[in-house]
Write a protein that holds these residues in place. Sequence first.
Motif, PDB file in Angstrom:
ATOM      1  N   ALA A 161       0.839  -1.201   0.000  1.00 32.83           N
ATOM      2  CA  ALA A 161       0.000   0.000   0.000  1.00 32.83           C
ATOM      3  C   ALA A 161       0.873   1.250   0.000  1.00 32.83           C
ATOM      4  CB  ALA A 161      -0.924   0.003   1.216  1.00 32.83           C
ATOM      5  N   GLY A 162       1.947   1.206   0.789  1.00 27.76           N
ATOM      6  CA  GLY A 162       2.868   2.335   0.813  1.00 27.76           C
ATOM      7  C   GLY A 162       3.554   2.533  -0.526  1.00 27.76           C
ATOM      8  N   ALA A 163       3.975   1.426  -1.151  1.00 26.00           N
ATOM      9  CA  ALA A 163       4.629   1.520  -2.454  1.00 26.00           C
ATOM     10  C   ALA A 163       3.669   2.093  -3.505  1.00 26.00           C
ATOM     11  CB  ALA A 163       5.133   0.148  -2.890  1.00 26.00           C
ATOM     12  N   ALA A 164       2.394   1.681  -3.419  1.00 25.94           N
ATOM     13  CA  ALA A 164       1.392   2.206  -4.350  1.00 25.94           C
ATOM     14  C   ALA A 164       1.199   3.701  -4.150  1.00 25.94           C
ATOM     15  CB  ALA A 164       0.069   1.473  -4.164  1.00 25.94           C
ATOM     16  N   THR A 165       1.192   4.148  -2.888  1.00 30.62           N
ATOM     17  CA  THR A 165       1.046   5.583  -2.598  1.00 30.62           C
ATOM     18  C   THR A 165       2.248   6.368  -3.112  1.00 30.62           C
ATOM     19  OG1 THR A 165      -0.216   5.018  -0.612  1.00 30.62           O
ATOM     20  CG2 THR A 165       0.605   7.271  -0.771  1.00 30.62           C
ATOM     21  N   ILE A 221       5.306   2.289   4.290  1.00 30.53           N
ATOM     22  CA  ILE A 221       6.362   1.291   4.087  1.00 30.53           C
ATOM     23  C   ILE A 221       7.091   1.022   5.400  1.00 30.53           C
ATOM     24  CG2 ILE A 221       8.579   0.853   2.960  1.00 30.53           C
ATOM     25  CD1 ILE A 221       7.464   2.377   0.521  1.00 30.53           C
ATOM     26  N   GLN A 222       7.379   2.080   6.138  1.00 33.17           N
ATOM     27  CA  GLN A 222       8.052   1.914   7.420  1.00 33.17           C
ATOM     28  C   GLN A 222       7.166   1.171   8.421  1.00 33.17           C
ATOM     29  OE1 GLN A 222      11.334   2.644   8.084  1.00 33.17           O
ATOM     30  NE2 GLN A 222      11.226   2.902   5.858  1.00 33.17           N
ATOM     31  N   ALA A 223       5.856   1.445   8.378  1.00 33.70           N
ATOM     32  CA  ALA A 223       4.936   0.744   9.273  1.00 33.70           C
ATOM     33  C   ALA A 223       4.939  -0.751   8.985  1.00 33.70           C
ATOM     34  CB  ALA A 223       3.527   1.302   9.121  1.00 33.70           C
ATOM     35  N   GLY A 224       5.001  -1.115   7.692  1.00 33.25           N
ATOM     36  CA  GLY A 224       5.063  -2.521   7.330  1.00 33.25           C
ATOM     37  C   GLY A 224       6.382  -3.156   7.704  1.00 33.25           C
ATOM     38  N   ARG A 225       7.478  -2.464   7.450  1.00 33.00           N
ATOM     39  CA  ARG A 225       8.802  -3.001   7.773  1.00 33.00           C
ATOM     40  C   ARG A 225       8.959  -3.224   9.271  1.00 33.00           C
ATOM     41  NH1 ARG A 225      12.822   0.062   7.379  1.00 33.00           N
ATOM     42  NH2 ARG A 225      14.397  -1.574   7.204  1.00 33.00           N
ATOM     43  N   GLN A 226       8.417  -2.302  10.040  1.00 30.71           N
ATOM     44  CA  GLN A 226       8.577  -2.370  11.492  1.00 30.71           C
ATOM     45  C   GLN A 226       7.417  -3.095  12.184  1.00 30.71           C
ATOM     46  OE1 GLN A 226       9.061   1.714  12.816  1.00 30.71           O
ATOM     47  NE2 GLN A 226      10.523   2.157  11.188  1.00 30.71           N
ATOM     48  N   SER A 227       6.387  -3.467  11.409  1.00 29.85           N
ATOM     49  CA  SER A 227       5.158  -4.043  11.982  1.00 29.85           C
ATOM     50  C   SER A 227       4.637  -3.159  13.110  1.00 29.85           C
ATOM     51  CB  SER A 227       5.417  -5.476  12.494  1.00 29.85           C
ATOM     52  OG  SER A 227       5.691  -6.331  11.419  1.00 29.85           O
ATOM     53  N   ARG A 228       4.591  -1.870  12.833  1.00 33.98           N
ATOM     54  CA  ARG A 228       4.216  -0.891  13.861  1.00 33.98           C
ATOM     55  C   ARG A 228       3.219   0.100  13.265  1.00 33.98           C
ATOM     56  NH1 ARG A 228       6.607   3.973  15.665  1.00 33.98           N
ATOM     57  NH2 ARG A 228       8.282   3.703  14.136  1.00 33.98           N
ATOM     58  N   ALA A 229       1.953  -0.028  13.665  1.00 28.27           N
ATOM     59  CA  ALA A 229       0.900   0.804  13.090  1.00 28.27           C
ATOM     60  C   ALA A 229       1.112   2.284  13.370  1.00 28.27           C
ATOM     61  CB  ALA A 229      -0.461   0.370  13.613  1.00 28.27           C
ATOM     62  N   SER A 230       1.730   2.610  14.484  1.00 35.24           N
ATOM     63  CA  SER A 230       1.924   4.012  14.843  1.00 35.24           C
ATOM     64  C   SER A 230       2.878   4.742  13.912  1.00 35.24           C
ATOM     65  CB  SER A 230       2.429   4.133  16.284  1.00 35.24           C
ATOM     66  OG  SER A 230       3.666   3.459  16.437  1.00 35.24           O
TER      67      SER A 230
END
Length: 275
Positions: A161-165, A221-230
């Motif tokens: 989703a981040g890559a698409a954005t 992308i960072q949220a996915g890499r870190q598995s951190r929604a915040s």
Amino acid sequence: MALSDTLSNPLPTTPNAGIRTLARVGFAAKGLVYGLMGTLALLAATGQQQGQTADKKQAVQTLQGLPGGPVLLGLIALGLLAYIVWRVVQAVRDTEDKGNDMAGIARRVGYAASGLVYASLAWYAAQLALSGSADSGSDARQTLTARVLAWPAGDWIIMLAGAATVGVGLYQLYQAYSGRFHKHVQGSDIPAGQQNTVYRLGQLGYTARGIVLGIIGYFFIQAGRQSRASAVGSTDEAFDLLASMGPLVLGIVALGLMAYGLYMLVQAKYPVLKI
């Protein structure tokens, strides 16, 4: 050139005229929102309003304290609703002649999606207009991200989703410098002596939008890499990141968003629509 000017045009007498009116009102509402957002970011960059930036909903909320605020908010809500309807009609009726192959369908789905992203903002403005208060849903993005991260391969979904954005942001930059939208300026009824100015406004606007969308995509992308929604963030957080690079950087992007708002208002007055 205000939203009320667009609304004051004579009522349409044909279906196509009605669709054109929806598009024009929608462009005007979108332009006002981006103009407000850019203005607030510029004020923050120049040390005003305690350095507080604003996303789209916070920008719309500033109208509440103005004379006639509920009326203005109601017009914004109706304008954004018109924009959503126009984008859906654009997709369903294929007004841009994109066709029914895979590429054409993807573009048409993109038209509908670009309108529907304003649904929550239209509802937010309508709630403010009718009741004077509304839930901004500021944590909704993080809540949804947290749910997706809990799915199997959820981190990859968020990164995609981040890559698409980011891709959408890059497309905005492509729009700015490929000259693709220049034909819309040249094909409109904009006076010839003003077309270059309008084109430059569009370039600045698309550039600013591309930068902001790229940053938001990076957050995902960072949220996915870190598995951190915040780690996800909205336009407001993107402004904060830009501000950390210096007030000049934020100020330039803010001016770009204001330019995009003006460009949308010009689109409202001189639309190029294949209907």
